[in-house]
Design an enzyme around this catalytic site. Structure first.
Site, PDB file in Angstrom:
ATOM      1  N   ASP A  37      16.869 -40.271  88.159  1.00 26.78           N
ATOM      2  CA  ASP A  37      16.978 -38.878  88.057  1.00 26.78           C
ATOM      3  C   ASP A  37      16.698 -38.073  89.288  1.00 26.78           C
ATOM      4  OD1 ASP A  37      17.127 -36.645  86.694  1.00 26.78           O
ATOM      5  OD2 ASP A  37      15.103 -36.449  85.575  1.00 26.78           O
ATOM      6  N   GLY A  38      17.074 -36.979  89.477  1.00 23.42           N
ATOM      7  CA  GLY A  38      16.834 -36.122  90.677  1.00 23.42           C
ATOM      8  C   GLY A  38      17.963 -36.289  91.732  1.00 23.42           C
ATOM      9  N   ARG A  41      18.684 -32.474  92.118  1.00 24.25           N
ATOM     10  CA  ARG A  41      17.683 -31.845  92.994  1.00 24.25           C
ATOM     11  C   ARG A  41      17.935 -32.229  94.543  1.00 24.25           C
ATOM     12  NH1 ARG A  41      13.321 -33.079  88.959  1.00 24.25           N
ATOM     13  NH2 ARG A  41      15.127 -34.218  87.861  1.00 24.25           N
ATOM     14  N   TRP A  42      17.832 -33.461  94.631  1.00 29.30           N
ATOM     15  CA  TRP A  42      18.261 -34.062  95.994  1.00 29.30           C
ATOM     16  C   TRP A  42      19.141 -33.335  96.889  1.00 29.30           C
ATOM     17  CZ3 TRP A  42      21.794 -36.247  99.088  1.00 29.30           C
ATOM     18  CH2 TRP A  42      21.548 -36.981 100.033  1.00 29.30           C
ATOM     19  N   ARG A  50      25.873 -30.750  93.790  1.00 32.05           N
ATOM     20  CA  ARG A  50      25.281 -31.603  92.871  1.00 32.05           C
ATOM     21  C   ARG A  50      25.813 -33.129  93.039  1.00 32.05           C
ATOM     22  NH1 ARG A  50      22.162 -30.734  88.731  1.00 32.05           N
ATOM     23  NH2 ARG A  50      23.020 -32.666  87.802  1.00 32.05           N
ATOM     24  N   HIS A  54      25.021 -37.416  93.561  1.00 29.21           N
ATOM     25  CA  HIS A  54      25.354 -38.675  92.800  1.00 29.21           C
ATOM     26  C   HIS A  54      25.942 -39.533  93.882  1.00 29.21           C
ATOM     27  CE1 HIS A  54      24.519 -36.312  89.325  1.00 29.21           C
ATOM     28  NE2 HIS A  54      25.561 -35.888  89.221  1.00 29.21           N
ATOM     29  N   SER A  82      24.537 -40.648  79.872  1.00 31.28           N
ATOM     30  CA  SER A  82      24.037 -40.530  78.640  1.00 31.28           C
ATOM     31  C   SER A  82      25.224 -40.014  77.825  1.00 31.28           C
ATOM     32  CB  SER A  82      22.695 -39.796  78.286  1.00 31.28           C
ATOM     33  OG  SER A  82      22.808 -38.580  78.861  1.00 31.28           O
ATOM     34  N   ASN A  85      25.250 -36.282  78.445  1.00 32.80           N
ATOM     35  CA  ASN A  85      25.894 -36.249  79.999  1.00 32.80           C
ATOM     36  C   ASN A  85      27.078 -35.448  79.622  1.00 32.80           C
ATOM     37  OD1 ASN A  85      23.808 -38.595  81.582  1.00 32.80           O
ATOM     38  ND2 ASN A  85      23.351 -36.520  81.360  1.00 32.80           N
ATOM     39  N   TRP A  86      27.661 -35.672  78.466  1.00 32.44           N
ATOM     40  CA  TRP A  86      29.252 -35.290  78.328  1.00 32.44           C
ATOM     41  C   TRP A  86      29.079 -33.461  78.280  1.00 32.44           C
ATOM     42  CZ3 TRP A  86      33.009 -38.188  79.447  1.00 32.44           C
ATOM     43  CH2 TRP A  86      32.823 -39.455  79.022  1.00 32.44           C
ATOM     44  N   GLU A 220       5.763 -50.910  80.012  1.00 34.01           N
ATOM     45  CA  GLU A 220       4.719 -49.944  80.935  1.00 34.01           C
ATOM     46  C   GLU A 220       5.768 -49.099  81.448  1.00 34.01           C
ATOM     47  OE1 GLU A 220       1.465 -50.236  81.460  1.00 34.01           O
ATOM     48  OE2 GLU A 220       1.515 -51.803  79.932  1.00 34.01           O
TER      49      GLU A 220
HETATM   50  C1  FPP Z   1      20.376 -38.011  87.096  1.00 31.98           C
HETATM   51  O1  FPP Z   1      20.248 -37.105  88.056  1.00 31.98           O
HETATM   52  C2  FPP Z   1      21.435 -38.744  87.433  1.00 31.98           C
HETATM   53  C3  FPP Z   1      22.723 -39.052  86.820  1.00 31.98           C
HETATM   54  C4  FPP Z   1      22.780 -38.279  85.452  1.00 31.98           C
HETATM   55  C5  FPP Z   1      23.676 -40.041  87.162  1.00 31.98           C
HETATM   56  C6  FPP Z   1      23.330 -41.250  87.753  1.00 31.98           C
HETATM   57  C7  FPP Z   1      24.429 -41.766  88.451  1.00 31.98           C
HETATM   58  C8  FPP Z   1      24.396 -42.344  89.769  1.00 31.98           C
HETATM   59  C9  FPP Z   1      23.300 -42.590  90.581  1.00 31.98           C
HETATM   60  C10 FPP Z   1      25.765 -42.619  90.417  1.00 31.98           C
HETATM   61  C11 FPP Z   1      26.560 -43.864  89.718  1.00 31.98           C
HETATM   62  C12 FPP Z   1      25.703 -44.718  88.823  1.00 31.98           C
HETATM   63  C13 FPP Z   1      26.159 -46.108  89.187  1.00 31.98           C
HETATM   64  C14 FPP Z   1      25.611 -47.197  88.561  1.00 31.98           C
HETATM   65  C15 FPP Z   1      27.310 -46.680  90.245  1.00 31.98           C
HETATM   66  P1  FPP Z   1      20.702 -35.270  87.812  1.00 31.98           P
HETATM   67  O2  FPP Z   1      21.727 -34.970  88.143  1.00 31.98           O
HETATM   68  O3  FPP Z   1      20.015 -35.252  86.210  1.00 31.98           O
HETATM   69  O4  FPP Z   1      19.493 -34.742  88.816  1.00 31.98           O
HETATM   70  P2  FPP Z   1      18.539 -33.450  88.655  1.00 31.98           P
HETATM   71  O5  FPP Z   1      17.540 -33.684  87.380  1.00 31.98           O
HETATM   72  O6  FPP Z   1      17.937 -33.311  89.900  1.00 31.98           O
HETATM   73  O7  FPP Z   1      19.371 -32.236  88.378  1.00 31.98           O
END
Ligand code: FPP
Length: 260
Positions: A37-38, A41-42, A50, A54, A82, A85-86, A220
């Site tokens: 997650d994050g 924000r990163w 955004r 990713h 998830s 996420n759609w 844990e």
């Molecule tokens: C959550 O950050 C992250 C995701 C919904 C997607 C994770 C995907 C990747 C790291 C790239 C592709 C994955 C693989 C396995 C190759 P967020 O967008 O919810 O961040 P935020 O909470 O800061 O908005």
């Protein structure tokens, strides 16, 4: 994997090396699950869109997958997308799917070199055919590997998984009197795999977000403020070290993670 082995590939004098000296590599969590997650924000912190978060998160995936396999974690599950996420904007969803295909294409060689077996957990059949083809190819290519099981949770929901397992049990003709927790687990996406011992969540949120709801019953949980694109082997080692200081009780009496 012994400490001596780990010290051959971590940089001498680094934070990873110092942490490695504090970890008992004979008592690692068998299954590590990660809520990445994050990313958004990163990117926002850098004034970037955004999707750049990713994109940067791919480097963290690469580092954590390789480090986990090398230290001897038996199962690693990463939560990539998830069912919820759609609801994200179509452009962000398309980028995530493209990144996933790119990752698999780029990393297949490395997965094979590290003897890693790949699998998707989730409703994979609802993904587009190009993504399904890429996933099926990586699954097939790695299916005879005997090292770490690497699961990517994709179009995944914990409640959906439980519903799918219930349907699977009914379709298989399992009678109610035959059904117990072990038999039910045979119909989960993770059938045959041990449950996570350690659940890591990045970016400081204290939620399980519908991830592996059945399987994390006794996991844990370790939460770090570090945003996923900044997460590296060093943070994994921090989590392993923190895990080994926990006392696991499973509702009973104390069972320390590290004996003695
Ligand atoms: C959550 O950050 C992250 C995701 C919904 C997607 C994770 C995907 C990747 C790291 C790239 C592709 C994955 C693989 C396995 C190759 P967020 O967008 O919810 O961040 P935020 O909470 O800061 O908005």
């Amino acid at each position: 994997m012994s400490l001596e082995d780990v010290l051959t590939w971590v940089e001498q004098g680094s934070a990873e090396a110092a942490l490695a000296r504090q970890i008992d590599f004979d008592r690692l969590p068998t299954h590590v699950a990660v809520i990445m997650d994050g990313n958004g924000r990163w990117a926002a912190q850098r004034g970037l869109p955004r999707v750049q978060g990713h994109r940067a998160g791919i480097d963290s995936v690469r580092d954590v997958v390789e480090a986990s396999a090398r230290v001897g974690v038996q199962v690693l599950t990463l939560y990539a997308f998830s069912i919820e996420n759609w609801k994200r904007p179509p452009g962000e969803i398309a980028t995530l799917m493209t990144l996933l295909k790119y990752y698999l294409r780029q990393e297949l060689r490395r997965l094979l070199d590290n003897n890693i077996r790949f699998k998707v957990v989730g409703r994979g059949d609802e993904l587009t055919s190009d993504v399904r083809d890429e996933l099926a190819f990586a699954t097939r290519q790695t299916e005879t590997n005997t090292g770490m099981q690497f699961n990517i949770a994709l179009n995944y929901g914990g409640r959906a998984e439980i519903v799918d397992a219930a349907r699977g049990a009914m379709d298989a003709g399992v009678r109610p009197d035959e059904l117990d927790e072990d038999r039910f687990a045979d119909f989960l996406y993770t059938a045959g795999q041990p449950d996570p011992d350690l659940l890591i969540r990045t970016s400081g949120e204290m939620r399980v977000s519908n991830f592996l709801l059945w399987q994390i019953a006794y996991a844990e949980i370790w939460v770090t403020e570090t945003l996923w694109p900044d997460f590296r082997c060093r943070h994994l080692f921090e989590a392993l070290h923190a895990y080994q200081k926990r006392e696991r009780r499973y509702g009973g009496i104390t069972r320390p993670v590290v004996a003695g």
